[in-house]
Design a protein around this motif. Sequence first.
Motif, PDB file in Angstrom:
ATOM      1  N   ALA A 279       0.829  -1.211   0.000  1.00 34.51           N
ATOM      2  CA  ALA A 279       0.000   0.000   0.000  1.00 34.51           C
ATOM      3  C   ALA A 279       0.860   1.257   0.000  1.00 34.51           C
ATOM      4  N   GLN A 280       2.036   1.172   0.590  1.00 37.24           N
ATOM      5  CA  GLN A 280       2.955   2.306   0.618  1.00 37.24           C
ATOM      6  C   GLN A 280       3.877   2.329  -0.609  1.00 37.24           C
ATOM      7  N   GLU A 281       3.642   1.376  -1.557  1.00 37.17           N
ATOM      8  CA  GLU A 281       4.417   1.257  -2.790  1.00 37.17           C
ATOM      9  C   GLU A 281       5.894   0.967  -2.500  1.00 37.17           C
ATOM     10  N   ARG A 282       6.135   0.300  -1.410  1.00 43.96           N
ATOM     11  CA  ARG A 282       7.496  -0.140  -1.080  1.00 43.96           C
ATOM     12  C   ARG A 282       7.616  -1.613  -1.525  1.00 43.96           C
ATOM     13  N   TYR A 283       7.620  -1.764  -2.820  1.00 44.63           N
ATOM     14  CA  TYR A 283       7.464  -3.093  -3.396  1.00 44.63           C
ATOM     15  C   TYR A 283       8.690  -3.989  -3.171  1.00 44.63           C
ATOM     16  N   GLU A 284       9.876  -3.429  -3.182  1.00 45.27           N
ATOM     17  CA  GLU A 284      11.050  -4.256  -2.961  1.00 45.27           C
ATOM     18  C   GLU A 284      11.056  -4.830  -1.550  1.00 45.27           C
ATOM     19  N   GLU A 285      10.668  -4.020  -0.563  1.00 42.37           N
ATOM     20  CA  GLU A 285      10.592  -4.518   0.803  1.00 42.37           C
ATOM     21  C   GLU A 285       9.481  -5.550   0.941  1.00 42.37           C
ATOM     22  N   ALA A 286       8.370  -5.335   0.236  1.00 44.14           N
ATOM     23  CA  ALA A 286       7.285  -6.315   0.264  1.00 44.14           C
ATOM     24  C   ALA A 286       7.749  -7.644  -0.348  1.00 44.14           C
ATOM     25  N   ALA A 287       8.553  -7.564  -1.410  1.00 45.60           N
ATOM     26  CA  ALA A 287       9.070  -8.785  -2.039  1.00 45.60           C
ATOM     27  C   ALA A 287      10.000  -9.531  -1.089  1.00 45.60           C
ATOM     28  N   THR A 288      10.774  -8.792  -0.298  1.00 45.38           N
ATOM     29  CA  THR A 288      11.650  -9.445   0.682  1.00 45.38           C
ATOM     30  C   THR A 288      10.829 -10.234   1.694  1.00 45.38           C
ATOM     31  N   GLN A 289       9.750  -9.624   2.187  1.00 45.24           N
ATOM     32  CA  GLN A 289       8.884 -10.321   3.137  1.00 45.24           C
ATOM     33  C   GLN A 289       8.204 -11.528   2.478  1.00 45.24           C
ATOM     34  N   ARG A 290       7.817 -11.381   1.220  1.00 42.39           N
ATOM     35  CA  ARG A 290       7.204 -12.503   0.496  1.00 42.39           C
ATOM     36  C   ARG A 290       8.179 -13.675   0.389  1.00 42.39           C
ATOM     37  N   ASP A 291       9.448 -13.390   0.069  1.00 40.16           N
ATOM     38  CA  ASP A 291      10.435 -14.458  -0.055  1.00 40.16           C
ATOM     39  C   ASP A 291      10.695 -15.124   1.297  1.00 40.16           C
ATOM     40  N   ARG A 292      10.676 -14.341   2.358  1.00 36.69           N
ATOM     41  CA  ARG A 292      10.831 -14.930   3.684  1.00 36.69           C
ATOM     42  C   ARG A 292       9.661 -15.855   4.016  1.00 36.69           C
ATOM     43  N   LEU A 293       8.459 -15.421   3.660  1.00 33.16           N
ATOM     44  CA  LEU A 293       7.279 -16.256   3.900  1.00 33.16           C
ATOM     45  C   LEU A 293       7.360 -17.543   3.096  1.00 33.16           C
ATOM     46  N   HIS A 294       7.807 -17.443   1.853  1.00 28.15           N
ATOM     47  CA  HIS A 294       7.964 -18.629   1.003  1.00 28.15           C
ATOM     48  C   HIS A 294       8.938 -19.614   1.642  1.00 28.15           C
ATOM     49  N   ALA A 295      10.078 -19.115   2.102  1.00 31.16           N
ATOM     50  CA  ALA A 295      11.087 -19.991   2.697  1.00 31.16           C
ATOM     51  C   ALA A 295      10.544 -20.676   3.948  1.00 31.16           C
ATOM     52  N   LEU A 296       9.835 -19.922   4.794  1.00 35.91           N
ATOM     53  CA  LEU A 296       9.285 -20.503   6.009  1.00 35.91           C
ATOM     54  C   LEU A 296       8.272 -21.598   5.697  1.00 35.91           C
ATOM     55  N   LEU A 297       7.334 -21.305   4.794  1.00 35.35           N
ATOM     56  CA  LEU A 297       6.299 -22.291   4.477  1.00 35.35           C
ATOM     57  C   LEU A 297       6.889 -23.524   3.806  1.00 35.35           C
ATOM     58  N   ALA A 298       7.865 -23.322   2.912  1.00 37.74           N
ATOM     59  CA  ALA A 298       8.483 -24.471   2.244  1.00 37.74           C
ATOM     60  C   ALA A 298       9.180 -25.359   3.266  1.00 37.74           C
ATOM     61  N   GLY A 299       9.907 -24.748   4.204  1.00 37.91           N
ATOM     62  CA  GLY A 299      10.570 -25.540   5.226  1.00 37.91           C
ATOM     63  C   GLY A 299       9.582 -26.236   6.149  1.00 37.91           C
ATOM     64  N   ALA A 300       8.517 -25.548   6.535  1.00 29.44           N
ATOM     65  CA  ALA A 300       7.518 -26.156   7.411  1.00 29.44           C
ATOM     66  C   ALA A 300       6.785 -27.296   6.710  1.00 29.44           C
ATOM     67  N   ARG A 301       6.497 -27.121   5.426  1.00 23.65           N
ATOM     68  CA  ARG A 301       5.846 -28.203   4.674  1.00 23.65           C
ATOM     69  C   ARG A 301       6.737 -29.433   4.616  1.00 23.65           C
ATOM     70  N   ARG A 302       8.036 -29.209   4.375  1.00 21.52           N
ATOM     71  CA  ARG A 302       8.948 -30.347   4.314  1.00 21.52           C
ATOM     72  C   ARG A 302       9.027 -31.037   5.676  1.00 21.52           C
ATOM     73  N   THR A 303       9.032 -30.243   6.739  1.00 23.47           N
ATOM     74  CA  THR A 303       9.055 -30.826   8.092  1.00 23.47           C
ATOM     75  C   THR A 303       7.834 -31.712   8.320  1.00 23.47           C
ATOM     76  N   GLU A 304       6.654 -31.193   7.999  1.00 16.65           N
ATOM     77  CA  GLU A 304       5.417 -31.960   8.200  1.00 16.65           C
ATOM     78  C   GLU A 304       5.395 -33.225   7.351  1.00 16.65           C
ATOM     79  N   ARG A 305       6.007 -33.163   6.195  1.00 18.88           N
ATOM     80  CA  ARG A 305       5.964 -34.293   5.270  1.00 18.88           C
ATOM     81  C   ARG A 305       6.953 -35.395   5.672  1.00 18.88           C
ATOM     82  N   LEU A 306       8.148 -34.999   6.133  1.00 19.04           N
ATOM     83  CA  LEU A 306       9.199 -35.980   6.377  1.00 19.04           C
ATOM     84  C   LEU A 306       9.240 -36.475   7.816  1.00 19.04           C
ATOM     85  N   ARG A 307       8.841 -35.634   8.784  1.00 20.97           N
ATOM     86  CA  ARG A 307       8.962 -36.010  10.194  1.00 20.97           C
ATOM     87  C   ARG A 307       8.240 -37.323  10.502  1.00 20.97           C
ATOM     88  N   PRO A 308       6.997 -37.544  10.028  1.00 17.67           N
ATOM     89  CA  PRO A 308       6.348 -38.838  10.324  1.00 17.67           C
ATOM     90  C   PRO A 308       7.096 -40.020   9.716  1.00 17.67           C
TER      91      PRO A 308
END
Length: 592
Positions: A454-483
């Motif tokens: 909303a503040q048109e700070r798109y590069e910073e928003a992209a950084t947060q998006r990439d962090r969210l992607h990394a977290l979810l990808a790691g959490a998905r792998r954890t849920e899939r492999l841990r059992p």
Amino acid sequence: MQRSLLDVAPGGRLPLDDATRAATGQGRPVQLGLDDLGTPLHEVTFVVTDLETTGGSPAGAEITEIGAVKVRGGEVLGEFQTLVNPGVPIPPTITVLTGITNAMVIQAPPITEVLPAFLEFAGLDRGAVFVAHNAGFDAGFLRHATERMGLAWPRPPIVDTVKLARRIVTKDEAPNHKLGTLAALFSTAVTPDHRALHDARATVDVLHALLGRLAPLGVTHLEDLRTAADPVPQRRRRKATMADGLPHTPGVYQFVGPDGTVLYVGTAADLHRRVRSYFTAAEKRARIGEMLDIATGVRTVPCATVLEAQVREIRLIAELDPPYNRRSRRPERRPWLRLTDEPYPRLSVVRRLPARHLGQALGPFTSQRAATEALEAVQEAVAVRRCTTRLPLAPRPTASACALAEMGRCGAPCTGGQDAAAYAAVVAGARATLGADVDHVVAVLHGKIRQLAAQERYEEAATQRDRLHALLAGARRTERLRPLVTTPELVAARRRDAGGWELVLVRHGRLAGTAVTPRGADPMPVVAALRASGEAVPAPEAACGAAPVEETELVAGWLEQPGVRLVHLEEGEVPLACPVRGAARHPLPARG
């Protein structure tokens, strides 16, 4: 019953069963039958076709004549010829070129009657190969006509004699590659004269002459011919004979160099087809092209199932370290995200995780960068400390707060601004996230992304998006492999298309054995034998330590296929299930 058990030693070495000995040259080689070599050209039915039309484009012109010759093994099986009433006047220039006049076609049948008869004659939907000189022109008109009539174009294999001629007829031999020029060069029995059947007959002789020239270059089967016009160096195409004799079964292949060094390891659902594809234009990787120029042979290990082949590939690459395989050099040291063991824990990326801490960490991540991004994602939502100093339970008198404390993003336990109990409440949020409960972090990051956008700070928003992607990808792998990695043993079955069952034995996330049962046979005795003779896999000391992560992910993918059934299960500390409120229910944002 066909069985193939992966009794692999801790170092990853594969057992030398009969198939492996034969494939690697250790022991007496096996002579395969001719049926394993592909489709020889003398067994292929070619339908050599020529059209005459009122113009050059199917969008604005019509067919006036169809001629075709069906041949196999050099013998003519039949001919087809008819004029076609185009329904429009034939231009004078076309009449001069072909000799076909309006009067000649006035009593001829329309294309709606001719086309079904031609398709029945040609048998293009029954394995016949469509051949023409400038095949795109003829096939384009026929396909356009079938679509207008609401019929289905059979999409046959197509061989273009123009393209073949361009590859093997030099400028010194012929000034161009027109049908008339090639007919003169090869002294065809019929001279082409722009009448459909005559031109088709001439094209048959041209085709046979071109095939005669291609044979010494290794083009002896239909699989070769379909790519013979591709821009592949002849030195490489000649090596296509390396695929001769390979079976049409799943397995692992190894390209070897002059000194016997393994250059590249790959896996295939069909060994023969996959190895042969390396010598066509379908292979465009420069690095692999370099490898093929060096290679002197291929070794194969036939496998009972595709899953077994994929696992063998991973283990062989880890053992042999082939120079042309692009894979992680140390896959066992994938990064994890966990909390440190100290009075005031902080998030840390580690390369080795004890198995007892598997339920308190996220991972393994695909790279250090991904793990760091996931760490930063958690830090955005949970105010754990970020300094790396090990803090005592009681603050030092000389300690001073950092800038994050002044900004209100850290409780400053280093100076006593936050006691152990208050900090433990903060750490509880981080522990929940490491246990794959990512809802709070996801909500916080989504809010930050919306605010920054909303503040048109798109590069910073992209950084947060990439962090969210990394977290979810790691959490998905954890849920899939841990059992899987905590399950001592499971046996699963999947019904095969050919009948019978494909059985898989998994212990602590490692493929311990596979078997295939025939149609109609009772699979339970095979299950019992598989459990008794499968590889013994003790509980690993390190998280995901019984097998490479890639192997466990392959096993997980196989188990997730529709129709897979659990036959036997010794459940571990983590249930073999996907949590309803797990990370997998959150959409994975695309990275920039």
